[in-house]
Structures are given as structure tokens and as C-alpha cells.
Design an enzyme around this catalytic site. Structure first.
Site, PDB file in Angstrom:
ATOM      1  N   GLU A 149      61.073  26.806 135.258  1.00  0.00           N
ATOM      2  CA  GLU A 149      62.516  27.368 135.275  1.00  0.00           C
ATOM      3  C   GLU A 149      62.098  28.158 136.719  1.00  0.00           C
ATOM      4  OE1 GLU A 149      63.718  30.090 132.342  1.00  0.00           O
ATOM      5  OE2 GLU A 149      65.426  30.613 133.466  1.00  0.00           O
ATOM      6  N   ARG A 194      48.453  27.090 125.157  1.00  0.00           N
ATOM      7  CA  ARG A 194      48.684  27.928 126.340  1.00  0.00           C
ATOM      8  C   ARG A 194      47.460  28.530 126.810  1.00  0.00           C
ATOM      9  NH1 ARG A 194      54.033  29.917 127.265  1.00  0.00           N
ATOM     10  NH2 ARG A 194      53.506  31.313 128.710  1.00  0.00           N
ATOM     11  N   LYS A 248      56.162  35.694 133.727  1.00  0.00           N
ATOM     12  CA  LYS A 248      56.943  35.968 134.922  1.00  0.00           C
ATOM     13  C   LYS A 248      57.670  37.136 134.891  1.00  0.00           C
ATOM     14  CE  LYS A 248      58.520  31.406 134.445  1.00  0.00           C
ATOM     15  NZ  LYS A 248      59.094  30.210 134.847  1.00  0.00           N
TER      16      LYS A 248
HETATM   17  P1  ATP Z   1      57.204  32.761 131.489  1.00  0.00           P
HETATM   18  O1  ATP Z   1      57.107  33.024 129.880  1.00  0.00           O
HETATM   19  O2  ATP Z   1      56.283  33.350 132.157  1.00  0.00           O
HETATM   20  O3  ATP Z   1      58.537  32.673 131.988  1.00  0.00           O
HETATM   21  P2  ATP Z   1      57.552  29.914 131.111  1.00  0.00           P
HETATM   22  O4  ATP Z   1      56.746  29.104 130.097  1.00  0.00           O
HETATM   23  O5  ATP Z   1      58.899  30.365 130.554  1.00  0.00           O
HETATM   24  O6  ATP Z   1      56.800  31.243 131.422  1.00  0.00           O
HETATM   25  P3  ATP Z   1      58.457  28.019 132.558  1.00  0.00           P
HETATM   26  O7  ATP Z   1      58.870  27.806 133.830  1.00  0.00           O
HETATM   27  O8  ATP Z   1      59.443  27.455 131.527  1.00  0.00           O
HETATM   28  O9  ATP Z   1      57.891  29.230 132.178  1.00  0.00           O
HETATM   29  O10 ATP Z   1      57.205  26.978 132.279  1.00  0.00           O
HETATM   30  C1  ATP Z   1      56.919  25.418 132.893  1.00  0.00           C
HETATM   31  C2  ATP Z   1      55.969  24.910 132.040  1.00  0.00           C
HETATM   32  O11 ATP Z   1      54.631  25.466 132.272  1.00  0.00           O
HETATM   33  C3  ATP Z   1      56.263  24.777 130.778  1.00  0.00           C
HETATM   34  O12 ATP Z   1      56.035  23.408 130.336  1.00  0.00           O
HETATM   35  C4  ATP Z   1      55.485  25.701 130.016  1.00  0.00           C
HETATM   36  O13 ATP Z   1      54.952  25.084 128.702  1.00  0.00           O
HETATM   37  C5  ATP Z   1      54.265  25.637 130.971  1.00  0.00           C
HETATM   38  N1  ATP Z   1      53.446  26.851 130.993  1.00  0.00           N
HETATM   39  C6  ATP Z   1      54.080  28.247 131.232  1.00  0.00           C
HETATM   40  N2  ATP Z   1      53.128  29.073 130.913  1.00  0.00           N
HETATM   41  C7  ATP Z   1      51.834  28.531 130.694  1.00  0.00           C
HETATM   42  C8  ATP Z   1      50.588  28.881 130.035  1.00  0.00           C
HETATM   43  N3  ATP Z   1      50.289  30.044 130.174  1.00  0.00           N
HETATM   44  N4  ATP Z   1      49.763  27.881 129.885  1.00  0.00           N
HETATM   45  C9  ATP Z   1      50.245  26.568 129.856  1.00  0.00           C
HETATM   46  N5  ATP Z   1      51.604  26.314 130.003  1.00  0.00           N
HETATM   47  C10 ATP Z   1      52.284  27.104 130.606  1.00  0.00           C
HETATM   48 MG    MG Z   2      60.370  28.555 130.015  1.00  0.00          MG
END
Ligand code: ATP
Ligand code: MG
Length: 563
Positions: A35, A272, A282
Site C-alpha cells: 500500500e 511476519r 508504517k
Molecule cells: P503496515 O501494517 O506497517 O502498514 P502492511 O502490512 O499494511 O504494513 P502493506 O504495504 O500492505 O503493509 O504490505 C505489503 C506486503 O508486505 C503484504 O503482502 C504484507 O503481508 C507484507 N508485509 C508487511 N509487513 C510485513 C512483515 N513485518 N513481515 C513480512 N511481510 C510483511
Molecule cells: Mg496492508
């Protein structure tokens, strides 16, 4: 060294099984779906290594898809930095897609759902909807709007899209099962109204935006993704992912995928990444940046990709780290020491060694005559093949204040008057003869004599001393701003702490010193790595200029991880 045969991770096993069974005609397509609401962090890199890694390994393609369904939080700035960071990591995407590319198709699909009696417009507040959700053991309560006539749902949804309904006043919900033990089936929200922010790509064209559950699976489907890999928290969403796809594939096939009625993307989940002494969210990182608690998204203390780069991490080290931690179905916490261990091991092999004096005191070699000389030292001791550098030597040198004691017991092997011999690194053997102090009793100058026949690299250079100390010749020395970074948080797991995460920051995460460094650093370029002898591994910072060298500490020399 013999390359060790690595065992397959569980996703690779699934992929190999699918390939063996000819699923999707052997096509492998993944996507990385960030995102664009913040910068990529090392957690994302775990997903990137998986998504791109599977495509690379099995001759498939990995596309980049921006999951841009919430205009209130997203921005083009983030799109650009995400692309830049992935490229820096060394991965190549096939195409770039945006969920917003599919807003029309998704809207049309929503209309289909309404017409089929599978979606309705709810006018309740978010709180009311939440109250009616029930619990996993107690069924939910149906909305009073659940059985609205189809025509009314259509009319209202279209009014929502025309911007005639205020944000928050209505949502479109899937009509599934308010008693389902999986709470995600209790009439999940498909669409909401957002009129307060224009979308960074579609502007004001849309007033309704699809929710994750409705957008993600369909986007995978439109693109032809075969393996939709994500993190474990989405495991409970998987049945819903499949439910929405059931409505448009197989017998319900409506021609929205070029791959025919039998093609189905499959969601798979892995654990994760969480790392000690940092946060992986984020939202929290944005707070740190906005409130000036760090210098920006690329502050070298941040767990962002650009922060790690600026800290001196290499793409290779980050990828090695991901290999080491692997992929499982169990959530856990990784010791930050492992990350540091990996970069230390990487730099140990490659970073040239140079002298830097952090707390300088002047050393005068009283019996040295002449205008100085140029010595040659190996970049990495014992590795002639990795090159040499020139070191200017002369009568006046900077040494570490702590390397001289006016009065020392016999456990102190470095400089002290009284006949003890000490080698100046890659140079001569000296003996301290005395010192001079200012009115406050602080030592201002140390005096020594040298043995002109003890030069390293000559026969006399083989003579052993109990201690070797670092030095930098005064006239040629450069001043460098050295930023000594440490862990951002003082507690191991800030996310599990009851206190506000901002109160948990490590107050000593940055110290700045001005060091005297050897002249060979004059031509150092941004992102060059060095070991400052006895001090740690350092990288030339983006702020560095020819007249003002700035070095960031990547990690210390001491490895606590193996213990
Ligand atoms: P945040 O909660 O920090 O906003 P998010 O998971 O919403 O992070 P996205 O941009 O939606 O962020 O994530 C893109 C991809 O990265 C998704 O497939 C998500 O599963 C993966 N991802 C995000 N954080 C992690 C993590 N800590 N470990 C492994 N994969 C991750
Ligand atoms: Mg997300």
C-alpha cells in the site's frame, strides 16, 4: 567451499507440487502488493524476497501492485520510493499495476453482486455494525437494512458513487452469513465512501472505494496471479478471499480473467518478520518522522529499506538475513543481533581498514627527522589481493587519548613512559618518554621516540610488541563527522509494551563525534564502506561532501549474537 543443498521452504514445496501437477498449466505468477502509504521496511523485504524469489526460481513473473484503495493515506511520493527501494534490493518486477486500475471492474462487480442479491447498502454507523458482529461463539445480529430490495440497493450504491451521500453514512456489505463462525463472513464491508481526499491517481473520479477483502483477491484474479503470498494475519481472510472468487469463477465465470473459468489464484500465508528493539509498523514510523523523533524515513536508525541502506546495510546482507530466518507458519521475534551479525560478516570480507582517532591527543616523535614519509598498508591485513593504500607518516601524529597513561601498572600494554614498546599500526615501534599538560592537568602532548629500523614490511617489522595502536599523521589528517548509531528503542519489544512507543526510544541512539581520519578517505564516495580500526564498520553518509566527510556507524566490531 561446497555449496550446501538448501531444503525447500513450505511455499516452495507447494509451488513444486503445483508444477508437478500441472496446475495453471505450469504458470507461476506472484505479486508484491504494497500500500503506498509509507516507506518499505525490512518486514516488507521478507515478503519481497518471497514473492520475487519464487518467480525468479521457478521461471515465473512477479509484478508490483500498488494496493491503493485508501486515498486518505496514500501518495505518489510513496509509489516512487517503493519502486526505488525494490530496485536497490536488486529485484526486477514484470509489470506495475495499481488496484486503482481496476476501480471500474470492481465497481461493475459490486453491481453484479447487488443484482444477484449478494450485497446490500447499510446505513448504520460503524459502531452499530461492530456491535452486531457477535463473537466467534455467538452469532451476529442482522442489520435492519439487510433485506432491502435489490433496486433500492442499486439506487443507493449509485448515489454513493455520485457523491450524493456523506462519507461514513453508508457502506456496501456482502450478504453472506451473520452466524458464520468465521467472523469475516458476517456480512463484510465491500465498499465505503471517501470524499474527503482525492485519489493520487484517479483524482475525484471515485467517491466509493473497495475494501481490502473485496479488492485484493479480484485484483489477483484480473492479473492472473497463481500464488498470492501474504502474511499469517490474512489466513483468517482466506475463506473470504475464496468466497468472492467463487462468485466470479467456475459456473459463475463472467469473463473477467483471460485465463478462463477454471483458473483460480490461491492465497498462501507465512509468518511476519518482527525484530527486537524496533517497530515494524508504517503508522508508528510515520509518527516518528512527523514528530521529528528521527531525521526522516531514511534515518539510519529506521528499519526502512532506505534507512538500512544509509546505515550501511548492503542488499546482499539483507537477503542473506532473510535466507537465515526462513519462512514458517509460526510468529516469532528475531534478535536484532542476527541482522547485525550478517552485515558484520559481509563487511568483514570487503570493507577496507582505515585509521580514525575519535578522542585525539597529539604524539610527537622527538627523534624523527625529516619531512615525513609515505607508508604502504594492506586494505585488509593478510589480503594483498584486496589492495593497498598509502598512509602518510611524520613527526606529529594523532593517537587515542586512552592509549597513553602517564602512570600505568604492568597490565597496561599501550603507551606509558618506562621503556614499554608499542607498535604504531602498519608502521614503526615507539616508546613513550613523557607528556605535557595544560593548567587543568589535561594531557596536551605525548612524547615518544621511534626505532627507525622497526618499520612494518621490513625485517625489523617482524619484531613483536604486546600492543599495536592506531594513529593518523597530523598534517594530512582529515576531520570527519562520525555518527555513532545504536538501536532505536531501549526495550526489546516496543510493540508489546503498555507505554506509548515514543517513550521507549533509546536516548543514546545517536552520538556524534569529530574524528581525525587518515587522508586516504579524501576520495571516499557515498556508500563506500570501511572498518575504522578498533571502532566498527562505517559507511559514507549521503550528507557527506568532499570538504565535510560524514561517516555512519553500521555496526560495532563486537558480535554478541553468537553467544
Ligand atoms: P503496515 O501494517 O506497517 O502498514 P502492511 O502490512 O499494511 O504494513 P502493506 O504495504 O500492505 O503493509 O504490505 C505489503 C506486503 O508486505 C503484504 O503482502 C504484507 O503481508 C507484507 N508485509 C508487511 N509487513 C510485513 C512483515 N513485518 N513481515 C513480512 N511481510 C510483511
Ligand atoms: Mg496492508
Amino acid at each position: 567451499m561446497e555449496e550446501q543443498e538448501k531444503s525447500l521452504n513450505f511455499i516452495e514445496q507447494i509451488v513444486e507440487k503445483d508444477l508437478a501437477e500441472g496446475v495453471n498449466d505450469g504458470r507461476i505468477q506472484t505479486r508484491f502488493p504494497p500500500e503506498p502509504n509509507g516507506y518499505l521496511h525490512i518486514g516488507h523485504v521478507k515478503a519481497i524476497c518471497m514473492d520475487f524469489g519464487i518467480a525468479e526460481k521457478y521461471n515465473g513473473v512477479c509484478n508490483l501492485r500498488f494496493d491503493d484503495t485508501n486515498p486518505a493515506k496514500e501518495d505518489t511520493e510513496y509509489v516512487e520510493t517503493i519502486e526505488r527501494d525494490i530496485a536497490w534490493l536488486g529485484f526486477k518486477w514484470g509489470k506495475i499495476f495499481y488496484a486503482s486500475d481496476y476501480f471500474q471492474q470492481l465497481y461493475d462487480l459490486a453491481i453484479r453482486f447487488i443484482k444477484a442479491g449478494k450485497a446490500y447498502v447499510d446505513e448504520q454507523t460503524a459502531e452499530q455494525i461492530a456491535e452486531q458482529k457477535g463473537t466467534p461463539t455467538e452469532p451476529g445480529v442482522a442489520s435492519p437494512f439487510r433485506d432491502r430490495p435489490i433496486e433500492e440497493n442499486l439506487r443507493l450504491f449509485e448515489a454513493m458513487q455520485r457523491g450524493e451521500i456523506e462519507e461514513g453514512k453508508m457502506v456496501l456489505r456482502a450478504k453472506i452469513d451473520m452466524a458464520n463462525p468465521n467472523m469475516h463472513f458476517r456480512d463484510p464491508i465491500m465498499y465505503r465512501i471517501i470524499t474527503s481526499h482525492p485519489h493520487h491517481r484517479t483524482g475525484r473520479k471515485w467517491n466509493v472505494y473497495p475494501m481490502y477483502d473485496f479488492a485484493h483477491g479480484q485484483s489477483d484474479y484480473f492479473e492472473g496471479v497463481t500464488h498470492s503470498i501474504c502474511t499469517l494475519e490474512f489466513e483468517v481472510h482466506r475463506p473470504l478471499y475464496d468466497y468472492f472468487l467463487d462468485q466470479i469463477t467456475g459456473d459463475n465465470f463472467c469473463g473477467l480473467s483471460p485465463y478462463g473459468p477454471d483458473y483460480r489464484p490461491k492465497q498462501r500465508e507465512f509468518n511476519r518478520l518482527n525484530i527486537t528493539y524496533t517497530v515494524m509498523s508504517k503508522r508508528k514510523m510515520l509518527t516518528l518522522v512527523k514528530e521529528g523523533l528521527v531525521a526522516g524515513w531514511d534515518d539510519p536508525r529506521m528499519p526502512t529499506v532506505c534507512g538500512l541502506r544509509r546505515r550501511g546495510y548492503t542488499p546482499q546482507a539483507i537477503r542473506t538475513f532473510m535466507d537465515k530466518i526462513g519462512y514458517t507458519k509460526v510468529e516469532g521475534m528475531i534478535d536484532q543481533g542476527l541482522l547485525e551479525h550478517v552485515i558484520r560478516e559481509d563487511l568483514k570480507e570487503t570493507a577496507p581498514r582505515v585509521c580514525a582517532i575519535f578522542d585525539p591527543v597529539k604524539l610527537v616523535i622527538t627523534n624523527y627527522e625529516g619531512d615525513g614519509e609515505t607508508l604502504v598498508a594492506e586494505n585488509i591485513d593478510g589480503h594483498e589481493e584486496l589492495g593497498t593504500r598509502e598512509m602518510r607518516f611524520g613527526k606529529e601524529l594523532w593517537i587515542e587519548r586512552g592509549d597513553f597513561l602517564e602512570e600505568a601498572d604492568n597490565k597496561f600494554y599501550r603507551l606509558s613512559p618506562g621503556g614499554r614498546e608499542v607498535r604504531l599500526k602498519s608502521s614503526y615501534i615507539i616508546q613513550a618518554t613523557g607528556c605535557e599538560k595544560d593548567a587543568n592537568g589535561n594531557i596536551t602532548t605525548v612524547y615518544a621516540t621511534y626505532d627507525k629500523d622497526s618499520k612494518s614490511g621490513t625485517e625489523g617489522g617482524n619484531r613483536k610488541t604486546k600492543a599495536t595502536i592506531n594513529w593518523v599523521e597530523c598534517r594530512s589528517a582529515l576531520d570527519a563527522e562520525v555518527r555513532l548509531y545504536d538501536r532505536l528503542f531501549a526495550v526489546e519489544n516496543p510493540s508489546a509494551d503498555e507505554r506509548d512507543f515514543r517513550e521507549l526510544l533509546n536516548p543514546d541512539s545517536l552520538k556524534i563525534v569529530t574524528a581525525k581520519v587518515e587522508a586516504s578517505l579524501k576520495n571516499a564516495k557515498m556508500q563506500d564502506h570501511f572498518q575504522l580500526l578498533k571502532q566498527g564498520y562505517f559507511v559514507v553518509d549521503d550528507d557527506s561532501k568532499p570538504e565535510h566527510l560524514v561517516l555512519n556507524r553500521t555496526c560495532s566490531l563486537k558480535d554478541n549474537y553468537l553467544k
